[in-house]
Design an enzyme around this catalytic site. Sequence first.
Site, PDB file in Angstrom:
ATOM      1  N   GLU A 170      -5.355   3.488 -10.290  1.00 16.93           N
ATOM      2  CA  GLU A 170      -6.006   2.187 -10.047  1.00 16.93           C
ATOM      3  C   GLU A 170      -7.176   2.004 -11.011  1.00 16.93           C
ATOM      4  O   GLU A 170      -7.451   0.913 -11.483  1.00 16.93           O
ATOM      5  CB  GLU A 170      -6.528   2.108  -8.607  1.00 16.93           C
ATOM      6  CG  GLU A 170      -5.455   2.215  -7.550  1.00 16.93           C
ATOM      7  CD  GLU A 170      -6.044   2.039  -6.162  1.00 16.93           C
ATOM      8  OE1 GLU A 170      -6.312   3.067  -5.494  1.00 16.93           O
ATOM      9  OE2 GLU A 170      -6.262   0.891  -5.748  1.00 16.93           O
ATOM     10  N   TRP A 220      -9.171   5.891  -0.041  1.00 12.31           N
ATOM     11  CA  TRP A 220      -9.682   6.547  -1.249  1.00 12.31           C
ATOM     12  C   TRP A 220      -8.839   6.038  -2.417  1.00 12.31           C
ATOM     13  O   TRP A 220      -7.775   5.435  -2.230  1.00 12.31           O
ATOM     14  CB  TRP A 220      -9.603   8.077  -1.139  1.00 12.31           C
ATOM     15  CG  TRP A 220      -8.249   8.616  -0.808  1.00 12.31           C
ATOM     16  CD1 TRP A 220      -7.197   8.809  -1.655  1.00 12.31           C
ATOM     17  CD2 TRP A 220      -7.798   9.029   0.498  1.00 12.31           C
ATOM     18  NE1 TRP A 220      -6.123   9.313  -0.970  1.00 12.31           N
ATOM     19  CE2 TRP A 220      -6.458   9.463   0.344  1.00 12.31           C
ATOM     20  CE3 TRP A 220      -8.385   9.096   1.762  1.00 12.31           C
ATOM     21  CZ2 TRP A 220      -5.698   9.944   1.420  1.00 12.31           C
ATOM     22  CZ3 TRP A 220      -7.632   9.571   2.832  1.00 12.31           C
ATOM     23  CH2 TRP A 220      -6.323   9.987   2.655  1.00 12.31           C
ATOM     24  N   CYS A 241       0.823  -1.219   0.000  1.00 14.94           N
ATOM     25  CA  CYS A 241       0.000   0.000   0.000  1.00 14.94           C
ATOM     26  C   CYS A 241       0.849   1.257   0.000  1.00 14.94           C
ATOM     27  O   CYS A 241       1.672   1.460   0.893  1.00 14.94           O
ATOM     28  CB  CYS A 241      -0.934  -0.011   1.213  1.00 14.94           C
ATOM     29  SG  CYS A 241      -1.937   1.487   1.348  1.00 14.94           S
ATOM     30  N   ARG A 247      -0.011   4.779   3.036  1.00 19.50           N
ATOM     31  CA  ARG A 247       0.020   4.511   4.467  1.00 19.50           C
ATOM     32  C   ARG A 247       0.320   5.702   5.366  1.00 19.50           C
ATOM     33  O   ARG A 247       0.350   5.552   6.587  1.00 19.50           O
ATOM     34  CB  ARG A 247       1.024   3.381   4.750  1.00 19.50           C
ATOM     35  CG  ARG A 247       0.495   2.036   4.355  1.00 19.50           C
ATOM     36  CD  ARG A 247       1.548   0.962   4.569  1.00 19.50           C
ATOM     37  NE  ARG A 247       2.453   0.834   3.437  1.00 19.50           N
ATOM     38  CZ  ARG A 247       3.587   0.140   3.447  1.00 19.50           C
ATOM     39  NH1 ARG A 247       3.977  -0.433   4.570  1.00 19.50           N
ATOM     40  NH2 ARG A 247       4.342   0.036   2.360  1.00 19.50           N
TER      41      ARG A 247
HETATM   42  N1  ARG Z   1      -6.956  -1.443  -6.868  1.00 16.87           N
HETATM   43  C1  ARG Z   1      -8.217  -1.773  -6.294  1.00 16.87           C
HETATM   44  C2  ARG Z   1      -9.348  -1.276  -7.198  1.00 16.87           C
HETATM   45  O1  ARG Z   1      -9.142  -0.575  -8.113  1.00 16.87           O
HETATM   46  C3  ARG Z   1      -8.394  -1.193  -4.907  1.00 16.87           C
HETATM   47  C4  ARG Z   1      -7.302  -1.510  -3.922  1.00 16.87           C
HETATM   48  C5  ARG Z   1      -7.308  -0.584  -2.721  1.00 16.87           C
HETATM   49  N2  ARG Z   1      -7.089   0.791  -3.100  1.00 16.87           N
HETATM   50  C6  ARG Z   1      -7.135   1.834  -2.294  1.00 16.87           C
HETATM   51  N3  ARG Z   1      -6.931   3.017  -2.811  1.00 16.87           N
HETATM   52  N4  ARG Z   1      -7.369   1.726  -1.000  1.00 16.87           N
HETATM   53  O2  ARG Z   1     -10.492  -1.517  -7.002  1.00 16.87           O
END
Ligand code: ARG
Length: 409
Positions: A276, A271, A99, A102
């Site tokens: 992602e 968030w 992560c 953090r």
């Molecule tokens: N990568 C994943 C998604 O797109 C989520 C993982 C957690 N990501 C976060 N920003 N807490 O759904």
Amino acid sequence: MNPSDTLTEPLTRLRAAITGCPHDHPNPGPVTSGTGRADLAEAEDFVRRHHREHPDQPGPLLARLLEIRRQIHETGTYRHTHDELVFGARVAWRNSSRCIGRLYWHSLRVLDLRDATAPEEIHQHLITHLREGTNGGRIRPTISVFAPDAPGRPGPRVWNDQLIRYAGYRQSDGSVVGDPAYAEFTELVSRMGWNAPGGPFDVLPLIISTHDTKPQLFDVPADDVLEVPLSHPEHAWFAELGVRWHALPAISNMRLRIGGIDYPLAPFNGWYMGTEIGARNLVDEDRYDLLPLIAARLGLDTGSETTLWRDRALVELNVAVLHSFAEAGVKISDHHTESRRFLTHVEKERRAGRTVPADWTWIVPPVSGGITPVFHRTYDQADQRPNFYLDPERRELGRGRCPYSHAQP
Ligand code: ARG
């Protein structure tokens, strides 16, 4: 009674419903990660750390150590105090080597739901989590901790890998409408009775199973799922693509391990970092695979890789994600900012006398790696506890697959 039997029994019953499960072993083994017995050495280690990091708070260490020893001796496990639970969940985040986000580990909101047992009650709490974590777009990192595994009494589970995910519908020509990663899970919930709408962004229902109840479906009410329709600041046609994404990433299939105790249901959210969505969920060839479409709309020459049409489309998609979330008032961060924050975190931890376990392959963003500062260094790798673990069985369940296939040759 063997504790693992009671947990696998409902799974066994449903196994036939799980698509493509070729395994018909009479005793497929437990989907639970352990016996439910607390590990005393890990418990002591954890309580000592809690006292070391909070010398003011929790009362005399020795008394607590003796109490834990007594509880484990008598019942095979022990109960965390509320303070221990909060601290443990926060440190589990701090120790999550994949992560990048953090820096704010200490502000994680911890909802103590250890006493919720009925699936209906668990469902209500999960919906409350969505609502409070989303907080109208001002997203608050939140974790809901449900009952731990105990000897003879495994804790509840959610089969979905996240609380909010989109269905994928396989068409007769082999293509998929929606998220292809969830095509099998979609088939599974359909067999269980879900009335599938058939659109590209349908929120999947939740599967909840407990020690006493077989897996059951629960809907996620549309009102509690904040979504962002994507548009681009310069290209008006972008909005017409009808692409959207949900505001809240909430992982629900990882086991939280604190002080030698396993919490199999402890969904948590932060968030999003834009990449992602804009470089993975909407881009991977086995996800929404949008680059060819976007490149075509941008009028790029896709005849040759050397035009870098993929890269150019990718950047515009990421611009659209960040722009749209900002417009909608939904908290999100870009990979440059989040990279800098991560190094701030590493430095803060160093000053506190701690190392930050980190997995370079996950920390470095999937776009523009070399122009973010996290690229240009190495990190310590260590399995520090408390932590979150993804068990192979849960990984398979989250994709609607047979949890036992990984054990096959
Ligand atoms: N990568 C994943 C998604 O797109 C989520 C993982 C957690 N990501 C976060 N920003 N807490 O759904």
